[in-house]
Design an enzyme around this catalytic site. Structure first.
Site, PDB file in Angstrom:
ATOM      1  N   LYS A   1       2.747  -9.320   0.495  1.00 50.91           N
ATOM      2  CA  LYS A   1       1.574  -8.587   0.008  1.00 50.91           C
ATOM      3  C   LYS A   1       0.277  -9.165   0.572  1.00 50.91           C
ATOM      4  O   LYS A   1      -0.669  -8.425   0.857  1.00 50.91           O
ATOM      5  CB  LYS A   1       1.560  -8.572  -1.526  1.00 50.91           C
ATOM      6  CG  LYS A   1       2.744  -7.815  -2.135  1.00 50.91           C
ATOM      7  CD  LYS A   1       2.760  -6.356  -1.711  1.00 50.91           C
ATOM      8  CE  LYS A   1       3.828  -5.540  -2.402  1.00 50.91           C
ATOM      9  NZ  LYS A   1       3.805  -4.118  -2.051  1.00 50.91           N
TER      10      LYS A   1
ATOM     11  N   TYR B   1       7.676 -12.197  -1.751  1.00 52.51           N
ATOM     12  CA  TYR B   1       6.910 -11.024  -2.196  1.00 52.51           C
ATOM     13  C   TYR B   1       5.403 -11.246  -2.022  1.00 52.51           C
ATOM     14  O   TYR B   1       4.693 -10.409  -1.443  1.00 52.51           O
ATOM     15  CB  TYR B   1       7.234 -10.734  -3.664  1.00 52.51           C
ATOM     16  CG  TYR B   1       6.542  -9.515  -4.218  1.00 52.51           C
ATOM     17  CD1 TYR B   1       6.944  -8.240  -3.842  1.00 52.51           C
ATOM     18  CD2 TYR B   1       5.483  -9.635  -5.116  1.00 52.51           C
ATOM     19  CE1 TYR B   1       6.304  -7.116  -4.354  1.00 52.51           C
ATOM     20  CE2 TYR B   1       4.845  -8.521  -5.628  1.00 52.51           C
ATOM     21  CZ  TYR B   1       5.262  -7.260  -5.247  1.00 52.51           C
ATOM     22  OH  TYR B   1       4.633  -6.152  -5.754  1.00 52.51           O
TER      23      TYR B   1
HETATM   24  N1  NAD Z   1       4.981  -2.011 -10.735  1.00 52.13           N
HETATM   25  C1  NAD Z   1       4.179  -3.045 -10.567  1.00 52.13           C
HETATM   26  O1  NAD Z   1       3.896  -3.799 -11.501  1.00 52.13           O
HETATM   27  C2  NAD Z   1       3.570  -3.312  -9.214  1.00 52.13           C
HETATM   28  C3  NAD Z   1       2.519  -4.235  -9.153  1.00 52.13           C
HETATM   29  C4  NAD Z   1       1.951  -4.509  -7.921  1.00 52.13           C
HETATM   30  C5  NAD Z   1       2.414  -3.878  -6.784  1.00 52.13           C
HETATM   31  N2  NAD Z   1       3.450  -2.987  -6.873  1.00 52.13           N
HETATM   32  C6  NAD Z   1       3.899  -2.362  -5.638  1.00 52.13           C
HETATM   33  O2  NAD Z   1       3.895  -0.967  -5.779  1.00 52.13           O
HETATM   34  C7  NAD Z   1       4.874  -0.390  -4.920  1.00 52.13           C
HETATM   35  C8  NAD Z   1       5.736   0.574  -5.714  1.00 52.13           C
HETATM   36  O3  NAD Z   1       6.385  -0.148  -6.733  1.00 52.13           O
HETATM   37  P1  NAD Z   1       6.939   0.535  -8.066  1.00 52.13           P
HETATM   38  O4  NAD Z   1       6.526  -0.336  -9.183  1.00 52.13           O
HETATM   39  O5  NAD Z   1       6.591   1.967  -8.090  1.00 52.13           O
HETATM   40  O6  NAD Z   1       8.502   0.313  -7.847  1.00 52.13           O
HETATM   41  P2  NAD Z   1       9.733   1.343  -7.923  1.00 52.13           P
HETATM   42  O7  NAD Z   1      10.945   0.495  -7.753  1.00 52.13           O
HETATM   43  O8  NAD Z   1       9.603   2.201  -9.136  1.00 52.13           O
HETATM   44  O9  NAD Z   1       9.530   2.263  -6.627  1.00 52.13           O
HETATM   45  C9  NAD Z   1       9.701   1.769  -5.349  1.00 52.13           C
HETATM   46  C10 NAD Z   1      10.367   2.845  -4.506  1.00 52.13           C
HETATM   47  O10 NAD Z   1      10.481   2.333  -3.165  1.00 52.13           O
HETATM   48  C11 NAD Z   1      11.734   2.727  -2.668  1.00 52.13           C
HETATM   49  N3  NAD Z   1      12.150   1.840  -1.575  1.00 52.13           N
HETATM   50  C12 NAD Z   1      12.557   0.548  -1.665  1.00 52.13           C
HETATM   51  N4  NAD Z   1      12.899   0.089  -0.447  1.00 52.13           N
HETATM   52  C13 NAD Z   1      12.698   1.106   0.419  1.00 52.13           C
HETATM   53  C14 NAD Z   1      12.867   1.254   1.813  1.00 52.13           C
HETATM   54  N5  NAD Z   1      13.354   0.254   2.571  1.00 52.13           N
HETATM   55  N6  NAD Z   1      12.557   2.430   2.394  1.00 52.13           N
HETATM   56  C15 NAD Z   1      12.084   3.464   1.638  1.00 52.13           C
HETATM   57  N7  NAD Z   1      11.917   3.384   0.308  1.00 52.13           N
HETATM   58  C16 NAD Z   1      12.214   2.221  -0.291  1.00 52.13           C
HETATM   59  C17 NAD Z   1      12.670   2.654  -3.848  1.00 52.13           C
HETATM   60  O11 NAD Z   1      13.847   3.428  -3.643  1.00 52.13           O
HETATM   61  C18 NAD Z   1      11.796   3.166  -4.976  1.00 52.13           C
HETATM   62  O12 NAD Z   1      11.931   4.561  -5.152  1.00 52.13           O
HETATM   63  C19 NAD Z   1       5.651  -1.565  -4.325  1.00 52.13           C
HETATM   64  O13 NAD Z   1       5.172  -1.850  -3.038  1.00 52.13           O
HETATM   65  C20 NAD Z   1       5.325  -2.706  -5.274  1.00 52.13           C
HETATM   66  O14 NAD Z   1       5.421  -3.957  -4.652  1.00 52.13           O
HETATM   67  C21 NAD Z   1       4.030  -2.687  -8.069  1.00 52.13           C
END
Ligand code: NAD
Length: 261
Positions: A158, A154
């Site tokens: 990133k 991961y």
């Molecule tokens: N939530 C956190 O704490 C956090 C922190 C830093 C970064 N992020 C990043 O933010 C982004 C969104 O995360 P989130 O927290 O909203 O997670 P989430 O799981 O709520 O949403 C992620 C979405 O991506 C979709 N997805 C996954 N694989 C996919 C694919 N191959 N093709 C199309 N869609 C796909 C999932 O179905 C889901 O709806 C991610 O890239 C995550 O790494 C999140």
């Protein structure tokens, strides 16, 4: 309205941070494409955006699959005839020690998070060139900047997104396409599976002593998508309560008394 007449595609836009970015941009007049692996949830989100007065289309897409990506962008062209904004947000985040991570899992994380960003960008840029420019926002993470346990695939994905952001910003500047990244700190969504120990651990290292909200990421994405950021490209915007900035935080009682007392 900051984005009227524009079309934005958000990958992983069905829920969480992607959904918040879609809502923020729709409220400023953009037409939205919600692209997600989860078709029903994407449709539900698009329906909510329409109920709020926006134009919105849900498409089922796997960002790691070139054919699926091509279809999603072709559907966008067919429905709205243009693309101005891309949010590369879809991501997965299995937490596992490197020595316990399988090659399959390593490759799946890189394929979704990093290759997905590469594939969607390649599909978006020609559409943006057709309308004279655009904005790309890549969702990175503090895990792409700091070391941590269980973050090998991961964190590398990133960190790769951060470097790709800078390279894309340089390569696309002459096309009037700005490329920036957002590095969120911890935010409760479907992806976060934090025990009370992890929450406590995070809070002790975040100067603002709280988790973030999806809306804070939506606001940052809206800023980077809009003309408010017209001279901003190649930037990584930490939305993390100060986590990345902080090293040692002395308890105030350990500090020297003010000079002269
Ligand atoms: N939530 C956190 O704490 C956090 C922190 C830093 C970064 N992020 C990043 O933010 C982004 C969104 O995360 P989130 O927290 O909203 O997670 P989430 O799981 O709520 O949403 C992620 C979405 O991506 C979709 N997805 C996954 N694989 C996919 C694919 N191959 N093709 C199309 N869609 C796909 C999932 O179905 C889901 O709806 C991610 O890239 C995550 O790494 C999140």
């Amino acid at each position: 309205m900051k984005l009227s007449g524009k079309t934005a595609l958000v990958t992983g836009g069905a829920q969480g941070l992607g959904r918040a970015a879609a809502v923020a941009m729709a409220r400023e007049g953009a037409a939205l494409v919600v692209a997600d692996l989860l078709g029903e949830l994407a449709e539900q989100t698009a329906e909510e955006l329409r109920a709020d007065g926006a134009e919105a289309l849900a498409v089922v897409a796997d960002v790691g699959n070139p054919e699926s990506v091509s279809k999603a962008f072709a559907n966008t062209q067919k429905k709205f005839g243009r693309l101005d904004i891309l949010v590369n947000n879809a991501g997965i985040a299995p937490n596992r020690l490197l020595m316990e991570q399988s090659l399959d899992e390593w490759e799946k994380v890189l394929r979704t998070n990093l290759t997905g960003t590469f594939l969607c960008t390649k599909a978006a840029v020609p559409m943006m060139e057709e309308v004279g420019g655009g904005a790309i926002i890549n969702i990175a993470s503090i895990s792409g900047q700091r070391g941590a346990t269980g973050r090998s695939a991961y964190g590398v994905s990133k960190a790769g997104i951060i470097q790709l952001t800078k390279i894309m910003a340089v390569e696309f500047a002459d096309k009037n396409i700005r490329v920036n990244a957002i590095a969120p700190g911890p935010i409760q969504t479907a992806i976060t599976d934090h025990s009370s120990g992890t929450v406590e651990n995070y809070l002790s290292r975040i100067p603002m002593r709280s988790y973030g909200t999806p809306e804070a990421i939506g606001a940052a994405a809206l800023f980077l998508a809009s003309d408010d950021a017209s001279y901003t490209t190649g930037h990584v915007l930490n939305v993390d309560g100060g986590f990345e900035a902080a090293g040692l935080m002395f308890p105030k009682e350990d500090l020297a008394a003010p000079a002269g007392t």
